[in-house]
Design a protein around this motif. Structure first.
Motif, mmCIF file in Angstrom:
data_model
loop_
_atom_site.group_PDB
_atom_site.id
_atom_site.type_symbol
_atom_site.label_atom_id
_atom_site.label_comp_id
_atom_site.label_asym_id
_atom_site.label_seq_id
_atom_site.Cartn_x
_atom_site.Cartn_y
_atom_site.Cartn_z
ATOM 1 N N ARG A 189 -5.224 3.511 5.934
ATOM 2 C CA ARG A 189 -5.583 2.480 4.898
ATOM 3 C C ARG A 189 -5.980 1.421 5.890
ATOM 4 N N ASP A 235 -5.158 -1.618 5.908
ATOM 5 C CA ASP A 235 -4.267 -2.742 5.724
ATOM 6 C C ASP A 235 -4.209 -3.606 7.107
ATOM 7 N N LYS A 236 -3.530 -4.766 6.476
ATOM 8 C CA LYS A 236 -3.662 -6.043 7.525
ATOM 9 C C LYS A 236 -3.419 -5.585 9.127
ATOM 10 N N SER A 261 -7.433 -4.334 9.736
ATOM 11 C CA SER A 261 -8.329 -5.160 9.397
ATOM 12 C C SER A 261 -8.157 -6.125 11.046
ATOM 13 N N ASP A 274 -11.575 -0.748 -4.445
ATOM 14 C CA ASP A 274 -10.607 -0.074 -3.854
ATOM 15 C C ASP A 274 -11.604 1.258 -3.271
ATOM 16 N N GLU A 287 -10.771 1.957 0.836
ATOM 17 C CA GLU A 287 -9.737 3.443 1.094
ATOM 18 C C GLU A 287 -9.604 4.534 0.216
#
Length: 363
Positions: free
Chosen positions: A8, A10-11, A14, A218, A221
């Motif tokens: 994913r 995700d943070k 990132s 999205d 993803e």
């Protein structure tokens, strides 16, 4: 049956991507020819022209940061528990708080050591204009007003401020977000605006909006879930690598005005997708990138003082691009670690957090 991977953006992915982008930034700034003019730098065993071209291409670090900002700010706004004004004020303070403490410390330390503040702000014009210029620089708006700044690299703070202000406005047209993006992309072509300038805030608004669009639908993803079994991943890896190579070779061939949306839009997004799936997940490398990403903001804000303004002779003293680069990276990281320690023990982080909570409650 083979188990599919669940990667994913995700943070953490990132943050790892920010780690890659800050490495690109340091290499880009260090090995533009004008940056190390007068210093002997060896690129052995690589050809000098190849390395210089690659470091020039690493300018894509800026749109990568802009894309991640658009992606993250969109998701943050969707989760907000306050008014648009409250979110904007809180986000502005959170973003600028790291910049403000570095601005203040830089002004105090470099004025005491080199008389830097006097030289930057008070060498031209009257005192009122000089104080206004200082205030504008402190707010991160020097690029918008064309005023003096202690650090030329800080031009991007104006972009960061504009991005935050844009989000509530764009979100009012959320259902028409692709149309907003199309209009922003088309506008400079319609009015023949010069988009070749690499420190122009408007230049990076399209990729910022692309980040918002990718988050809304999205898209990243979904792409990470495509072709998830081993034979398919090999094909996907090779295809993305081929596309990246073609973009890389084309980067310097076409006039920027003709394809900025590709050079600083599509190309960086493909880099993000490739790294998110195939680089940021490698054990060991992932931890290093997360560490670099955590400190990327501080490194961005301080590295030009080290590399260009005050300790250039030290940074380029090793005669080879790898130890020169490591000298800048390690020194910048050391400063960042010290800054984070200072912010923690001084209560600065707690103060900023309380201010942001109050801003969200009041507004």
């Amino acid at each position: 049956m083979e188990k599919e991977r669940n990667i994913r953006f995700d943070k953490y992915n990132s943050q790892a991507m920010k780690g890659i982008a800050i490495v690109m930034m340091l290499l880009h700034h260090m090995y533009l020819k004008k940056s190390y003019e007068g210093y002997d730098v060896s690129y052995a065993p690589f050809p000098e022209d190849t390395m210089l071209y690659m470091c020039n291409v690493f300018k894509i670090c800026v749109p990568i940061f802009a894309f991640i900002s658009g992606y993250g700010l969109y998701l943050s706004y969707r989760k907000k528990r306050t008014t648009p004004v409250g979110w904007t004020v809180s986000r502005f303070i959170k973003t600028m708080s790291g910049f403000w403490i570095i601005w203040i410390l830089s002004a105090i330390i470099f004025q005491a050591m080199f008389g830097f503040v006097t030289r930057v702000y008070f060498s031209h014009g009257n005192k009122v204009q000089s104080l206004v210029a200082m205030g504008i620089d402190f707010l991160g708006l020097k690029t918008l007003f064309g005023t003096a700044s202690m650090n030329g690299t800080w031009w991007y703070m104006s972009a960061a401020v504009i991005f935050i202000l844009l989000v509530p406005l764009v979100m009012k047209l959320e259902d028409c977000l692709p149309m907003v993006l199309a209009l922003v992309v088309a506008f400079p072509h319609i009015v023949m605006l010069d988009m070749a300038r690499e420190t122009d805030v408007y230049t990076f608004i399209p990729v910022f909006l692309m980040g918002m669009c990718v988050a809304k639908y999205d898209l990243l993803e979904r792409w990470l879930r495509v072709w998830n079994k081993i034979p398919q991943r090999v094909v996907k890896f090779l295809l993305e690598l081929l596309v990246l190579f073609l973009f890389y070779k084309a980067y310097g061939k076409i006039l920027p005005f003709l394809y900025n949306e590709i050079r600083w839009g599509i190309f960086p997004i493909i880099v993000v997708a490739f790294c998110a799936e195939f680089i940021n997940v490698i054990p060991g490398i992932r931890q290093i990138l997360l560490f670099l990403g955590k400190h990327s903001m501080n490194v961005f804000l301080v590295h030009t003082f080290i590399r260009h303004y005050f300790w250039k002779d030290f940074i380029y003293s090793f005669g080879h691009f790898i130890p020169d680069f490591l000298a800048l990276l390690v020194t910048s990281l050391a400063v960042s670690i010290a800054l984070e320690w200072l912010k923690k023990v001084s209560g600065y982080n707690r103060l900023i957090q309380n201010i942001c909570v109050k801003a969200e409650q009041i507004m």
